[in-house]
Design a protein around this motif. Structure first.
Motif, PDB file in Angstrom:
ATOM      1  N   SER A 281       0.827  -1.208   0.000  1.00 17.44           N
ATOM      2  CA  SER A 281       0.000   0.000   0.000  1.00 17.44           C
ATOM      3  C   SER A 281       0.861   1.257   0.000  1.00 17.44           C
ATOM      4  N   TYR A 282       2.035   1.185   0.644  1.00 17.26           N
ATOM      5  CA  TYR A 282       2.906   2.357   0.706  1.00 17.26           C
ATOM      6  C   TYR A 282       3.409   2.724  -0.692  1.00 17.26           C
ATOM      7  N   ASP A 345      -9.991   1.616  -5.262  1.00 16.51           N
ATOM      8  CA  ASP A 345      -9.584   1.794  -3.864  1.00 16.51           C
ATOM      9  C   ASP A 345      -8.460   0.812  -3.519  1.00 16.51           C
ATOM     10  N   ALA A 346      -7.476   0.763  -4.412  1.00 13.91           N
ATOM     11  CA  ALA A 346      -6.417  -0.236  -4.311  1.00 13.91           C
ATOM     12  C   ALA A 346      -5.585  -0.083  -3.045  1.00 13.91           C
ATOM     13  N   VAL A 347      -5.326   1.155  -2.629  1.00 17.38           N
ATOM     14  CA  VAL A 347      -4.513   1.362  -1.426  1.00 17.38           C
ATOM     15  C   VAL A 347      -5.205   0.773  -0.209  1.00 17.38           C
ATOM     16  N   THR A 348      -6.500   1.035  -0.068  1.00 13.20           N
ATOM     17  CA  THR A 348      -7.248   0.496   1.074  1.00 13.20           C
ATOM     18  C   THR A 348      -7.280  -1.032   1.037  1.00 13.20           C
ATOM     19  N   MET A 353      -5.166  -6.271   3.213  1.00 13.96           N
ATOM     20  CA  MET A 353      -4.355  -7.479   3.021  1.00 13.96           C
ATOM     21  C   MET A 353      -3.180  -7.503   3.984  1.00 13.96           C
ATOM     22  N   GLU A 354      -2.544  -6.347   4.113  1.00 12.88           N
ATOM     23  CA  GLU A 354      -1.357  -6.266   4.962  1.00 12.88           C
ATOM     24  C   GLU A 354      -1.703  -6.460   6.435  1.00 12.88           C
ATOM     25  N   GLU A 379       7.015   0.558   5.725  1.00 15.84           N
ATOM     26  CA  GLU A 379       6.563   1.919   6.020  1.00 15.84           C
ATOM     27  C   GLU A 379       7.752   2.860   6.203  1.00 15.84           C
ATOM     28  N   ARG A 380       8.775   2.423   6.937  1.00 12.35           N
ATOM     29  CA  ARG A 380       9.955   3.257   7.162  1.00 12.35           C
ATOM     30  C   ARG A 380      10.729   3.497   5.863  1.00 12.35           C
ATOM     31  N   ASP A 381      10.887   2.447   5.078  1.00 13.70           N
ATOM     32  CA  ASP A 381      11.673   2.571   3.848  1.00 13.70           C
ATOM     33  C   ASP A 381      10.989   3.473   2.824  1.00 13.70           C
ATOM     34  N   TYR A 382       9.672   3.369   2.709  1.00 14.00           N
ATOM     35  CA  TYR A 382       8.977   4.231   1.756  1.00 14.00           C
ATOM     36  C   TYR A 382       8.924   5.677   2.236  1.00 14.00           C
TER      37      TYR A 382
END
Length: 727
Positions: A281-282, A345-348, A353-354, A379-382
């Motif tokens: 998602s990120y 709504d691919a991010v959601t 999934m995550e 999350e940190r890397d993105y």
């Protein structure tokens, strides 16, 4: 009990996300028997997996080819005749065209083998066999290896496996990673280098609708062209020679006039370029909210510059036709891709999934260590990548979008080579090196200015530098920007004028004079050349401050994605998860069907010649209808290719395709050619990242329309006589 209910709910969400229908996926043909054969036959396929892919006898895969480096195609006759898309052939048509003999405008049809035109540099590649070599590749690596060491060892082992596979043959081979390096497959290939242009319709047919209709449905484009493969006396690959003869394929596709109806099984075979179905998602959030909007804006400005000049000059319009189409293609695609991902709504969905993946990983001690902290790491890397990503993208889409910036790089290795001459004691060898450097520069110069407009490039430089200065933080600005600010008041148009007035890179005449100068004078010129200096500063900035951090972050993301994909496959080991596309031979299958792009709108699955006349407008080049085609329509003279008084033109189906599938044959349940894939619908361009069964459709030109154009418009019936036509 509450936890079990929650897990069951998430499991249901996952199963809804996973391929509920196998339209979602581009599958390796050697695995069809184990993974897909039953499902394909239940959907209507009347062939076996062995009919599609076999190493023991001829099969469908022997008719499928990679055309050049970015398209697909199919052999359709026993004499090596192949079909691919018009837009895949466009650059070759352009290369052979002149203002007085414009194949783009009028089309081209060879009436005999002697009239077929050679295309130096063009190759077609067939797959001989595919083999799972995962165990052999991974036995050379260990879990404690760093990523750099692991990659080096995999590369070494893969090269050895590939070399052993083709020893004492004229084949080529490569080992390709799948599932982000969790699996590896060997591809043994045969490449042909003598490929000749046979026929192509005029652009008023092959590009009908132009950029207006690109990525759109309904579509009415006759996007096809024909080439022929030539071979040596033993039917082996051979460089161009008048003594070469048409290639005799192991298999060629019969061409069907029987058509199709809604719900019919279809299959696409080709070489899809790249998909990224496993992105988090990120990544999707960064793509839709940051990367794509800037890409779209930058390319929009460049297209506007090109249009302004091309509309006023026929010669420039011809020279820049392919360049314009290439820039516009992804400009429009990124718009549809972003819209589709947001609509879906691919991010959601990815976030859901995550969340389930994290629950699954934390529920077992054996899974917690490899998978439990992956999502927080992503999350940190993105977040770290977010501060760098626009500078990286703007290097390609702004800093080096002007052609003069790319051309200026050619002086770097030239000057390095010449500088080394002073260190050489052997003057004879030194002079030979200098002569080679000069010849390279002469050749590069000739290629660069062959299809070039100073007016377009100068205006492009101004708008791109202005955008870079505005949108990219000063920490990523080249030093020359300070001079532009001080001397030109950030007037980038004035600076661009000065560049093209002073730079040696601005014209072939200036390059020629530069070459004649003594070496020390050349160095002095380049030290003060604005184009060379700016290009050099951008490249140093990229190499020193952008690329290293970008590469480091992506190496970490690659490692975590490999672990993540391994976890997904472990979590859903009973479900089919197709590997991402990576320019290797794949099969996608689905059904002929329409779709609903938005509320109140229903698109049917087929278009006809009537739609071409409806869209036709003699005042708009994209929608000009050839007189011959209009006459055939009025007289309803469709020959054996029409159906009930209509002439089918294009159709859509739910096959999962991406870039690289251009020119892929669309095959029916009996293994017969019914169309040629050439595009996706705008609402479904997000299929590079996720597949929406309600919106994702591939667009194909009907093979009956192809034969109709060859026969009735071009009068090239000798080409149809080569084919096996199923009435």
């Amino acid at each position: 009990m509450q936890q079990r209910t929650k897990l069951a709910f998430w499991w249901l969400c996952w199963m809804l996300w996973l391929p509920a229908r196998a339209d979602d996926g581009m599958w390796l043909p050697n695995l069809i028997k184990a993974l897909n054969e039953q499902d394909m036959q239940e959907r209507g396929l009347r062939l076996t997996a062995e009919d599609i892919y076999s190493v023991n006898r001829s099969s469908l895969k022997d008719a499928i080819l990679q055309f050049g480096r970015g398209c697909s195609g199919a052999v359709v006759s026993p004499n090596g005749l192949l079909l691919t898309n018009y837009h895949c052939a466009f650059s070759y048509l352009q290369r052979h065209s002149t203002v007085d003999n414009n194949f783009i405008e009028k089309g081209f049809w060879a009436r005999s083998l002697e009239e077929e035109i050679a295309n130096p540099g063009l190759t077609v590649t067939f797959i001989i066999r595919i083999e799972d070599v995962t165990e052999r590749v991974l036995e050379s690596v260990s879990p404690d290896m760093g990523e750099e060491e692991r990659e080096a060892k995999i590369k070494e082992t893969s090269s050895r496996i590939a070399a052993e596979a083709v020893e004492n043959t004229d084949y080529k081979a490569s080992v390709e990673p799948f599932y982000y390096g969790n699996e590896f497959y060997l591809f043994v290939k045969q490449e042909f280098t003598d490929v000749r242009l046979v026929g192509a319709p005029p652009s008023s047919i092959g590009q009908f609708g132009g950029e207006t209709d690109n990525w759109e449905w309904p579509r009415h484009t006759g996007d096809f062209a024909l080439f022929r493969i030539y071979a040596g006396p033993e039917n082996e690959p051979a460089n161009f020679s008048q003594a070469n003869v048409p290639y005799e394929p192991r298999y060629y596709l019969p061409v069907s006039l029987q058509g199709y109806k809604e719900g019919d099984f279809t299959m696409v075979m080709g070489f899809p370029g790249r998909s990224q179905q496993f992105l988090t998602s990120y990544a999707l959030k960064q793509l839709t909210e940051k990367i794509n909007p800037h890409r779209i804006a930058l390319r929009g400005k460049r297209l506007e510059v090109m249009e302004n000049v091309m509309q006023r000059n026929d010669t420039v319009r011809l020279k820049y036709a392919a360049k314009y189409a290439g820039i516009a293609n992804y400009w429009k695609k990124w718009q549809g891709e972003t819209r589709g991902l947001q609509r879906f709504d691919a991010v959601t969905r990815k976030q859901e999934m995550e969340a389930e993946f994290t629950l699954w990983a934390q529920a077992d001690l054996q899974r917690r260590l490899p998978y439990g902290t992956l999502l927080p790491q992503f999350e940190r890397d993105y977040a770290a990548l977010d501060s760098l990503i626009l500078a990286f993208e703007y290097m390609r889409e702004a800093a080096f979008a002007p052609e003069i910036m790319v051309f200026a790089r050619n002086f770097d290795p030239y000057i390095v080579d010449v500088r080394e001459l002073d260190k050489k004691e052997d003057k004879k060898k030194g002079k030979a090196r200098q002569d080679q450097a000069i010849e390279r520069l002469k050749s590069t110069t000739a290629n660069h200015f062959r299809n070039y407009s100073r007016a377009i490039d100068q205006a492009t430089l101004a708008v791109c530098l202005e955008a870079y200065a505005r949108d990219i933080p000063p920490a990523f600005h080249p030093p020359l920007f300070e001079k532009i600010k001080a001397q030109y008041g950030n007037n980038f148009r004035a600076f661009a004028n000065e560049v093209f007035k002073e730079s040696v890179c601005a014209s072939p005449e200036k390059v020629a004079r530069f070459i004649e100068r003594p070496y020390k004078k050349q160095v002095q010129i380049l030290q003060h050349d604005p184009a060379y200096q700016l290009s050099r500063e951008f490249m140093l900035l990229y190499r020193q401050h952008i690329l290293p951090n970008y590469v480091a972050l992506n190496a970490q993301l690659e490692l975590n994605t490999r672990r993540y994909v391994a976890g997904l496959r472990e979590m859903f080991q009973d479900s089919l998860l197709a590997p991402d596309a990576n320019s290797t031979l794949r099969i996608a299958y689905g059904t002929v069907e329409g779709y609903r792009p938005r509320n109140g709108v229903i698109y049917t699955y087929q278009t006809t010649l009537e739609g071409i006349l409806e869209k036709g407008d003699p005042n708009v080049p994209e929608f000009t209808v050839p007189d011959t085609l209009a006459k055939l329509y009025r007289e309803k003279d469709y020959g054996r290719y029409g159906v009930d008084g209509t002439m089918p033109v294009a159709f859509i189906a739910s096959n999962h395709t991406v870039g690289g599938n251009s020119g892929s044959p669309v095959i029916n349940a009996d293994g017969h050619l019914i169309g040629l894939n050439f595009d996706r619908v705008w609402e479904g361009t997000m299929s590079d990242f996720t597949y929406d069964p309600e919106q994702c459709r591939n667009i194909s030109v009907d093979v009956r329309y192809i034969l109709f154009i060859i026969d009735k418009v071009a009068g090239a019936t000798h080409l149809i006589d080569e084919m096996t036509v199923i009435e």
